[in-house]
Design an enzyme around this catalytic site. Structure first.
Site, PDB file in Angstrom:
ATOM      1  N   ASN A  40       0.854  -1.099  -0.055  1.00 16.18           N
ATOM      2  CA  ASN A  40       0.095  -0.039  -0.005  1.00 16.18           C
ATOM      3  C   ASN A  40       0.844   1.102  -0.109  1.00 16.18           C
ATOM      4  O   ASN A  40       1.581   1.522   1.075  1.00 16.18           O
ATOM      5  CB  ASN A  40      -0.916  -0.037   1.139  1.00 16.18           C
ATOM      6  CG  ASN A  40      -1.754   1.137   1.227  1.00 16.18           C
ATOM      7  OD1 ASN A  40      -1.976   2.118   0.405  1.00 16.18           O
ATOM      8  ND2 ASN A  40      -2.820   1.200   2.416  1.00 16.18           N
TER       9      ASN A  40
ATOM     10  N   ARG B   9      -2.588  -2.303  -3.465  1.00 16.18           N
ATOM     11  CA  ARG B   9      -3.668  -1.491  -3.127  1.00 16.18           C
ATOM     12  C   ARG B   9      -3.833  -0.151  -4.249  1.00 16.18           C
ATOM     13  O   ARG B   9      -2.983   0.520  -3.937  1.00 16.18           O
ATOM     14  CB  ARG B   9      -3.749  -0.948  -1.690  1.00 16.18           C
ATOM     15  CG  ARG B   9      -5.080   0.053  -1.730  1.00 16.18           C
ATOM     16  CD  ARG B   9      -4.962   0.401  -0.105  1.00 16.18           C
ATOM     17  NE  ARG B   9      -6.177   1.200   0.045  1.00 16.18           N
ATOM     18  CZ  ARG B   9      -6.363   2.438   0.527  1.00 16.18           C
ATOM     19  NH1 ARG B   9      -5.361   3.021   1.161  1.00 16.18           N
ATOM     20  NH2 ARG B   9      -7.484   2.843   0.595  1.00 16.18           N
TER      21      ARG B   9
ATOM     22  N   HIS C 274     -13.332   1.936   0.066  1.00 13.08           N
ATOM     23  CA  HIS C 274     -13.278   1.186   1.178  1.00 13.08           C
ATOM     24  C   HIS C 274     -13.788  -0.045   0.562  1.00 13.08           C
ATOM     25  O   HIS C 274     -14.404  -0.832   1.515  1.00 13.08           O
ATOM     26  CB  HIS C 274     -14.042   1.526   2.288  1.00 13.08           C
ATOM     27  CG  HIS C 274     -13.302   2.427   3.318  1.00 13.08           C
ATOM     28  ND1 HIS C 274     -14.315   3.554   3.944  1.00 13.08           N
ATOM     29  CD2 HIS C 274     -12.164   2.812   3.584  1.00 13.08           C
ATOM     30  CE1 HIS C 274     -13.801   4.354   4.641  1.00 13.08           C
ATOM     31  NE2 HIS C 274     -12.334   3.904   4.243  1.00 13.08           N
TER      32      HIS C 274
ATOM     33  N   ARG D  94     -12.745  14.326   8.127  1.00 11.98           N
ATOM     34  CA  ARG D  94     -13.693  14.968   6.805  1.00 11.98           C
ATOM     35  C   ARG D  94     -15.077  15.054   7.228  1.00 11.98           C
ATOM     36  O   ARG D  94     -15.504  14.256   7.985  1.00 11.98           O
ATOM     37  CB  ARG D  94     -13.617  13.700   5.845  1.00 11.98           C
ATOM     38  CG  ARG D  94     -12.234  13.518   5.314  1.00 11.98           C
ATOM     39  CD  ARG D  94     -12.269  12.429   4.051  1.00 11.98           C
ATOM     40  NE  ARG D  94     -11.211  12.025   3.772  1.00 11.98           N
ATOM     41  CZ  ARG D  94     -11.007  10.237   4.051  1.00 11.98           C
ATOM     42  NH1 ARG D  94     -11.897   9.606   3.948  1.00 11.98           N
ATOM     43  NH2 ARG D  94      -9.823   9.913   3.496  1.00 11.98           N
TER      44      ARG D  94
ATOM     45  N   GLU E 245      -8.068  -5.716   5.414  1.00  9.75           N
ATOM     46  CA  GLU E 245      -7.753  -5.407   3.748  1.00  9.75           C
ATOM     47  C   GLU E 245      -6.885  -5.889   3.246  1.00  9.75           C
ATOM     48  O   GLU E 245      -6.757  -6.399   2.148  1.00  9.75           O
ATOM     49  CB  GLU E 245      -7.935  -3.852   3.886  1.00  9.75           C
ATOM     50  CG  GLU E 245      -9.160  -3.368   4.229  1.00  9.75           C
ATOM     51  CD  GLU E 245      -9.204  -1.983   4.310  1.00  9.75           C
ATOM     52  OE1 GLU E 245      -8.677  -1.254   5.393  1.00  9.75           O
ATOM     53  OE2 GLU E 245      -9.653  -0.838   3.431  1.00  9.75           O
TER      54      GLU E 245
END
Ligand code: ADP
Length: 415
Positions: A16, A102, A191, A252, A395
């Site tokens: 990642n 990813r 996601h 956010r 993940e």
């Protein structure tokens, strides 16, 4: 890939890659175990720091830390290779069965993971405008991994792919249609790797085929998103064209009246870039109560801090609204799934998210919910029509699974 290159070991490296960091995990996919997990941070600065946990022969995890100058990602991956060799996790990159990357944005081009070639890299580059902070960095990771391990098959796994099943009435915005055709303005959702993973886990737990479950999945980490999953496929999700829309997150804002942006521009004279940074990095829980870590917020709320209490009320109210909306979307809901840092660990947040939803068939068992435990847990009351599941997301493992499947499928079609 030819039969002679199919290797006996099943070591898969998941990468990642961020703009100044490389996060990685090495799996032995014969037993789905983690051999090493590490993070190289502050690439390009004088003191880059690599930390790695490595599985020892006895089964425990050993920690290694290194601080040195790492000028760029190429040098960074070389250092990771050396540390994995020194710790005995991986002799060299050539031992790998595959590498999984990813990639944040796959646009409409990628509905599934894909073996990386030049064409795929060009497509990821073209999508950079949709994810300017992420896709270019993900691409750098792919380029340096291909340089270090040119013979190893590499697979791109996209955060957006799981949501490519959204129907047009869910992915279009109420904007002139030409903006979709010319500028690709639509809801993509993110996601996806996590929503896909917990969907499969939930289906297995409920002993149903994955294409027969209806779920509302709540990924509540630093970033947060909800998805409506019908017959195993995502039919709506709270994040939009970018990860800014939807639930209130760590920093956010989530859903917002778009006119606020223009109003702020006029009132404060701030340029668009500054307002964008404000909405992404200074808003959400941090904007409301000053901190974005849910553990701190819960502690402050416990101590009577009014701003922390408001942040929790707003955070969980927004989630309840989405649960209501997605119940309407799905009709039948088999399970509500909580995952990621907050979803898995913050019992009080789960309790507040489910409060007052008995009329939707959602009733939590407070004792079960407060109990700690590993693995998948059911926390609904006996009379709850909807099962309430806490499922640890993974993940990296999902990317490794997808990478393995893609390489095997590719090998099959090659014969
Ligand atoms: P990321 O999106 O960075 O992967 P995580 O999934 O690790 O994030 O989630 C991070 C969030 O989870 C943080 O807000 C953190 O405070 C929260 N969290 C982790 N453990 C707990 C806990 N025991 N109780 C409450 N919140 C927790």
């Amino acid at each position: 890939m030819t039969q002679s290159t199919v290797k006996q070991n099943l070591k898969i490296l998941v990468i990642n890659c961020g703009s100044s960091s490389i996060k990685y995990q090495l799996f032995d996919m014969r037993e789905r175990s983690v051999l090493a997990a590490g993070l190289l941070e502050q690439i390009g600065e004088a003191r880059s720091r690599l930390t790695q946990r490595t599985r020892s022969r006895k089964g425990g995890m050993r920690a290694t830390a290194k601080t040195q100058t790492v000028g760029g990602h190429r040098q960074g991956l070389a250092l990771i290779g050396r540390v994995m060799a020194d710790t005995g996790a991986l002799g060299s990159f050539t031992e790998l069965y595959g590498i999984g990357h990813r990639v944040v944005h796959g646009g409409e081009a990628f509905r599934a993971p894909v073996i990386i070639d030049r064409g795929v890299m060009d497509a990821i580059r073209r999508m950079a405008a949709l994810a300017p902070l992420h896709n270019p960095a993900n691409l750098v990771g792919i380029e340096v991994a291909r340089e270090h391990a040119p013979q190893v098959p590499q697979v791109a796994v996209f955060d957006t792919a799981f949501h490519q099943t959204l129907p047009p009435h869910a992915f279009h915005y109420g904007l002139p249609r030409g903006l979709y055709r010319r500028h690709h303005v639509r809801r993509y959702g993110f996601h996806g790797t996590s929503h896909a993973y917990v969907t499969r886990q939930a289906a297995a737990h409920l002993q149903r085929p994955p294409d027969a479950v209806n779920l509302i999945t709540l990924h509540l980490g630093n970033g947060a998103s909800a998805a409506a999953v019908k017959n195993g496929r995502s039919v709506d999700t709270s994040m939009g064209m970018t990860p800014l829309e939807g639930l209130i997150m760590g920093t956010r804002c989530g859903d917002l009246d778009p006119a606020i942006i223009f109003y702020l521009g006029r009132e404060t004279g701030q340029p668009a870039g500054e307002i964008e940074a404000l909405l992404n990095r200074e808003s959400g829980l941090k904007g409301i109560c000053g901190v974005n870590d849910m553990r701190d917020i819960l502690q402050r709320a416990e101590g009577g801090d009014a701003a922390a209490r408001l942040a929790i009320d707003m955070y969980t109210y927004r989630i309840r609204k989405y649960i209501g909306a997605y119940t309407a979307v799905l009709g039948r809901v088999d399970a509500l799934v909580f995952t990621a840092g907050i979803g898995e660990h913050a019992a009080d947040i789960r309790r507040r998210c489910c409060r007052g939803l008995a009329h939707l068939g959602i009733v939590l068992d407070e004792d079960e919910n407060s109990r700690r435990g590993a693995g998948i847990r059911e926390v609904q009351a006996a009379h709850s029509k909807v099962r309430i599941l806490v499922i640890p997301t993974d993940e990296e493992l999902e990317i490794a699974e997808q990478t393995l499947k893609q390489i095997r499928d590719d090998a099959q079609t090659a014969f």
